[in-house]
Structure formats: structure tokens, C-alpha cells
Design a protein around this motif. Structure first.
Motif, PDB file in Angstrom:
ATOM      1  N   VAL A  22      -4.832  10.824  -6.404  1.00 43.13           N
ATOM      2  CA  VAL A  22      -5.590  10.616  -5.157  1.00 43.13           C
ATOM      3  C   VAL A  22      -6.843   9.800  -5.462  1.00 43.13           C
ATOM      4  CG1 VAL A  22      -6.861  11.753  -3.286  1.00 43.13           C
ATOM      5  CG2 VAL A  22      -4.713  12.739  -4.105  1.00 43.13           C
ATOM      6  N   HIS A  23      -7.533  10.166  -6.537  1.00 40.32           N
ATOM      7  CA  HIS A  23      -8.771   9.481  -6.923  1.00 40.32           C
ATOM      8  C   HIS A  23      -8.508   8.005  -7.247  1.00 40.32           C
ATOM      9  CE1 HIS A  23     -12.896   9.348  -8.056  1.00 40.32           C
ATOM     10  NE2 HIS A  23     -12.629   8.969  -9.288  1.00 40.32           N
ATOM     11  N   LYS A  43     -16.183   8.537   6.931  1.00 39.63           N
ATOM     12  CA  LYS A  43     -15.571   8.648   5.597  1.00 39.63           C
ATOM     13  C   LYS A  43     -15.865   9.985   4.925  1.00 39.63           C
ATOM     14  CE  LYS A  43     -17.004   5.984   2.128  1.00 39.63           C
ATOM     15  NZ  LYS A  43     -17.120   4.755   1.316  1.00 39.63           N
ATOM     16  N   GLU A  48     -12.785   5.149  -3.168  1.00 39.59           N
ATOM     17  CA  GLU A  48     -14.015   5.270  -2.377  1.00 39.59           C
ATOM     18  C   GLU A  48     -14.201   6.660  -1.770  1.00 39.59           C
ATOM     19  OE1 GLU A  48     -10.936   3.262   0.343  1.00 39.59           O
ATOM     20  OE2 GLU A  48     -11.205   3.774  -1.749  1.00 39.59           O
ATOM     21  N   LEU A  49     -13.164   7.502  -1.828  1.00 36.47           N
ATOM     22  CA  LEU A  49     -13.266   8.861  -1.281  1.00 36.47           C
ATOM     23  C   LEU A  49     -14.142   9.702  -2.205  1.00 36.47           C
ATOM     24  CD1 LEU A  49     -12.017  10.683   1.027  1.00 36.47           C
ATOM     25  CD2 LEU A  49     -10.406  11.473  -0.708  1.00 36.47           C
ATOM     26  N   GLN A 107      -5.953   6.166  -6.113  1.00 41.72           N
ATOM     27  CA  GLN A 107      -5.504   5.396  -4.943  1.00 41.72           C
ATOM     28  C   GLN A 107      -6.581   5.278  -3.866  1.00 41.72           C
ATOM     29  OE1 GLN A 107      -1.599   6.368  -3.484  1.00 41.72           O
ATOM     30  NE2 GLN A 107      -0.669   6.024  -5.480  1.00 41.72           N
ATOM     31  N   LEU A 108      -7.510   6.251  -3.833  1.00 39.78           N
ATOM     32  CA  LEU A 108      -8.608   6.208  -2.855  1.00 39.78           C
ATOM     33  C   LEU A 108      -9.941   6.314  -3.596  1.00 39.78           C
ATOM     34  CD1 LEU A 108      -7.161   8.739  -0.215  1.00 39.78           C
ATOM     35  CD2 LEU A 108      -6.894   6.246  -0.226  1.00 39.78           C
ATOM     36  N   GLN A 138      -2.486   5.698   1.159  1.00 43.38           N
ATOM     37  CA  GLN A 138      -3.502   4.677   1.462  1.00 43.38           C
ATOM     38  C   GLN A 138      -3.460   4.272   2.940  1.00 43.38           C
ATOM     39  OE1 GLN A 138      -2.264   2.011  -1.669  1.00 43.38           O
ATOM     40  NE2 GLN A 138      -4.072   2.465  -2.909  1.00 43.38           N
ATOM     41  N   LYS A 192       0.854  -1.202   0.000  1.00 41.81           N
ATOM     42  CA  LYS A 192       0.000   0.000   0.000  1.00 41.81           C
ATOM     43  C   LYS A 192       0.880   1.238   0.000  1.00 41.81           C
ATOM     44  CE  LYS A 192      -3.825  -2.011   2.551  1.00 41.81           C
ATOM     45  NZ  LYS A 192      -4.272  -2.313   3.891  1.00 41.81           N
ATOM     46  N   LEU A 223      -9.757   6.282   8.896  1.00 45.14           N
ATOM     47  CA  LEU A 223     -11.068   5.668   8.682  1.00 45.14           C
ATOM     48  C   LEU A 223     -11.542   4.902   9.919  1.00 45.14           C
ATOM     49  CD1 LEU A 223     -12.931   5.677   6.224  1.00 45.14           C
ATOM     50  CD2 LEU A 223     -11.877   3.543   5.475  1.00 45.14           C
ATOM     51  N   TYR A 271      -4.989   7.181   5.017  1.00 43.28           N
ATOM     52  CA  TYR A 271      -6.443   7.209   4.882  1.00 43.28           C
ATOM     53  C   TYR A 271      -7.089   6.105   5.733  1.00 43.28           C
ATOM     54  CZ  TYR A 271     -11.024   6.604   2.671  1.00 43.28           C
ATOM     55  OH  TYR A 271     -12.377   6.457   2.443  1.00 43.28           O
ATOM     56  N   GLU A 272      -6.555   4.893   5.640  1.00 40.16           N
ATOM     57  CA  GLU A 272      -7.128   3.758   6.391  1.00 40.16           C
ATOM     58  C   GLU A 272      -7.008   3.951   7.901  1.00 40.16           C
ATOM     59  OE1 GLU A 272      -5.791  -0.056   4.956  1.00 40.16           O
ATOM     60  OE2 GLU A 272      -6.318   0.484   2.894  1.00 40.16           O
TER      61      GLU A 272
END
Length: 363
Positions: free
Chosen positions: A72-73, A57, A78-79, A75-76, A45, A41, A52, A48-49
């Protein structure tokens, strides 16, 4: 109180170029988007985790340079897209924090915000969660600019230091006496022995109203720029407005701009296995070593009489290392770096030198 408090927010700062990790970290793909320690990762990442676990979120924002929005989009995924906040220019941490604070305040005037870098290593997740929740609960009730300080384990000259008062004002919360930028070795040893100094981790926690009043007091011109465009925040006009005001902001860190001037600064001494992963030597410290103390990333590296080296080379390349002691060896398709570990703080200067002599091509 449930752990996922709707007034708790985090702004992950992910706009830097990580030049001390050159040549692996490049302007178009800096270290926060890389898997520096071969964990599967990227640093972003992991960050962010980590948040979380105790931040809803929808309350997690990533503030980054417009150049990295796509990364960013990617790699994340779900953001939510509106939670990726774009800076049109690189202006250090104070403008970044001013922007996100005004933006969140407009949405939630009761917000309590953690501002944290995207590229730090934290080994003890539960201890980190506890420190953050303790901080958020404190700033919810007090007009405090709070920072997480790390108990130092060695006299490191690569970190800033925070000196704190001996009496706690709340559970494990202390008032800050002084901030000291990176000291020389003698001073760092004195700090370590005294026991009342911590490393400055650059992780800040405050109520949104507290940081806005600090901006008004200590950086009034910058604050005024964001107040002028307040009506556009969280609307379709925000992008154009930010592109006009952001370049007018002073390039200054939040440490210099506010934390070193304010009198309501507090610290929580913490121990959660932290490293800012600022340099190749810090990566070396956190990687597995062979019996000669070499940290090797690369499947075809042969080591003969080499000790305590940090080596990162492509898996398909055969590299034979002989006779090197305490060197950094980083190989990429277009750049090879061979540098003494003791000179790694200068890598940033070497990169500036390359820019002057060779232009942007290798950066």
C-alpha cells in the motif's frame, strides 16, 4: 458546503486475496495491487484517486492485512503512514469496519464514512462522486445505514441483490426491503424483470455514530472487544491492543452481521459503470476484443479458430491458441490455468483443492 468536507472520510478495504483471479492474483500479490485491465494503474490506485476528488487526503484510510502494508505504501506513497490501518488477521468485512469506525470516531465523533472495496472498476467518475456526496449528505442528517445499489443490466448470478421500497424517502434514496445472496439464474431473471432489485455493490455509507450503535445492537461481543481498547486507538499502544483483540472477532461480513438485520437500511440506485471485477469473465467484459471476441493480453499470442476467450500471457511467450471457444487461459511463470468461462465461479474451489493437494506453493 465545499466538496472537501472535513467530516467526510473513506475507508478503502484492501485486505482480500482475490482468489477468483488466481493464478494472476496470489496471496503475496492479490488483485487490488495489480493492473488487471492494462491501464497503467492498479485497482487500488484507481480507487484512491477516485475518492481524492471529494474526500480530503488526510481522511482517506486504507485498511489492509499487515502482510500488504508495504505494498500500500509503495503504491500510494503520498498517503500518510498512519492512514494505513493494519489487520493482524483476515476476518471479513465486519471486524474491518468495526475497527476503522472506532478509530475514526475517537478522532472525529461527527465523521461520515464511506466503506468501499479497493478492487472495483468504476467507469463514470463524476456519476460516482455525485452518488457518494448524495449518500454522505443523507447520512449526515439521518440515522441511516446506506448502500449504493447498481441498476442491473443482466440476470447475473454472481452478485447479491437488494430489493427496495417504491417510494423514495429523499432525493433518489429508498428504504431497503430485503437482501438476497447470489440467486440462481431463474430467480435472477425474475429480479431483473421486477425492476425493484439492484446489485449489491458492497459500498456502504453512514455516520460513525449510526454504525457504532448498529454494531452494539447486532454484533455486541465484537463491538465490546473494540470498546475495551478504545483508549489505545490512535496511540502507540494501538498495534499491541489490536493484535490481542482482532483474532477474537467472529469472521463475518457486514452484510450478514448488520445489513440484513437492521431496519434503518437505505439504498441509492446508481449507474456509474460499475463492475466488482470479481472474476476473469468480468475482466473479459471490460477489455477490448478482437474480431472473434477474444480479449488478449500478451504480445505474442496467435489465435486460430478460437472465439470469446479471455487470454493473459507474458509478453515474451509465444502462445498459439486453436479451437477453443469461451475459455479462460492465464499463464504465469509457475502456473497455467485453462478453464471454461462458464466454470469460472468454481476457480475459488479449485484453489482450495490445490491448497489441499499441493500446499501453499502455487497460491
Amino acid at each position: 458546503m465545499t466538496q472537501l468536507n472535513s467530516h467526510f472520510y473513506v475507508a478503502i478495504m484492501a485486505g482480500g486475496i482475490g482468489s477468483r483471479f488466481w493464478p494472476h492474483s496470489r496471496t503475496d500479490n492479490p488483485k487490488q495491487f495489480l493492473d488487471i485491465l492494462n491501464t497503467g494503474k492498479t485497482l487500488l490506485q484507481w480507487t484512491y484517486e477516485r475518492f481524492l476528488q471529494f474526500i480530503p487526503k488526510e481522511n482517506i484510510y486504507v485498511v489492509t492485512h499487515v502482510q500488504y502494508t508495504g505494498k500500500v505504501h509503495e503504491q500510494l506513497p503520498e498517503l500518510p503512514e498512519e492512514n494505513i490501518v493494519n489487520e493482524p488477521s483476515r476476518k471479513n468485512t465486519a471486524p474491518c469496519i468495526a475497527y476503522i469506525s472506532h478509530k475514526i470516531h475517537k478522532q472525529d465523533p461527527l465523521a461520515n464514512i464511506i466503506c468501499a472495496p479497493a478492487d472495483h472498476l468504476i467507469m463514470d467518475g463524476p456519476a460516482f462522486t455525485n452518488a457518494c456526496l448524495n449518500a454522505l449528505l443523507f447520512v449526515q442528517k439521518h440515522s441511516a445505514l446506506l448502500t449504493l445499489g447498481i441498476k442491473p443490466t443482466r440476470p447475473d448470478t454472481g452478485y447479491g441483490y437488494i430489493q427496495f421500497e417504491p417510494q423514495q424517502v429523499a432525493d433518489n434514496v429508498y428504504q431497503v426491503k430485503t437482501f438476497t445472496e447470489k440467486p440462481n439464474l431463474e430467480l435472477a431473471k425474475t429480479f431483473l424483470q421486477s425492476g425493484d432489485f439492484l446489485w449489491n455493490a458492497g459500498i456502504f455509507v453512514w455516520n460513525v455514530n449510526t454504525i457504532l450503535s448498529a454494531l452494539k445492537q447486532h454484533l455486541p461481543e465484537m463491538n465490546e472487544l473494540f470498546e475495551q481498547i478504545n483508549d489505545t486507538l490512535n496511540t502507540s499502544q494501538e498495534k499491541d491492543a489490536i493484535e490481542k483483540v482482532y483474532p477474537q472477532c467472529t469472521n463475518i461480513s457486514i452484510d450478514y452481521g448488520i445489513m440484513e438485520k437492521a431496519n434503518n437500511v437505505y439504498v441509492i440506485p446508481s449507474n456509474f459503470g460499475w463492475s466488482d471485477l470479481g472474476t476473469w469473465a468480468s475482466a473479459y467484459e471490460n477489455l477490448e476484443k478482437d474480431y472473434l471476441g477474444n480479449a488478449v493480453q500478451g504480445k505474442n499470442v496467435m489465435v486460430i479458430d478460437a472465439t470469446k476467450c479471455m487470454v493473459k500471457v507474458p509478453n515474451d511467450k509465444l502462445v498459439l491458441l486453436q479451437g477453443l471457444d469461451e475459455f479462460i487461459v492465464i499463464d504465469t511463470p509457475d502456473v497455467l490455468l485453462v478453464c471454461k468461462k462458464e466454470n469460472e465461479q468454481q476457480i475459488k474451489e479449485y484453489v482450495a483443492e490445490i491448497k489441499r493437494n499441493k500446499g501453499e506453493k502455487f497460491l
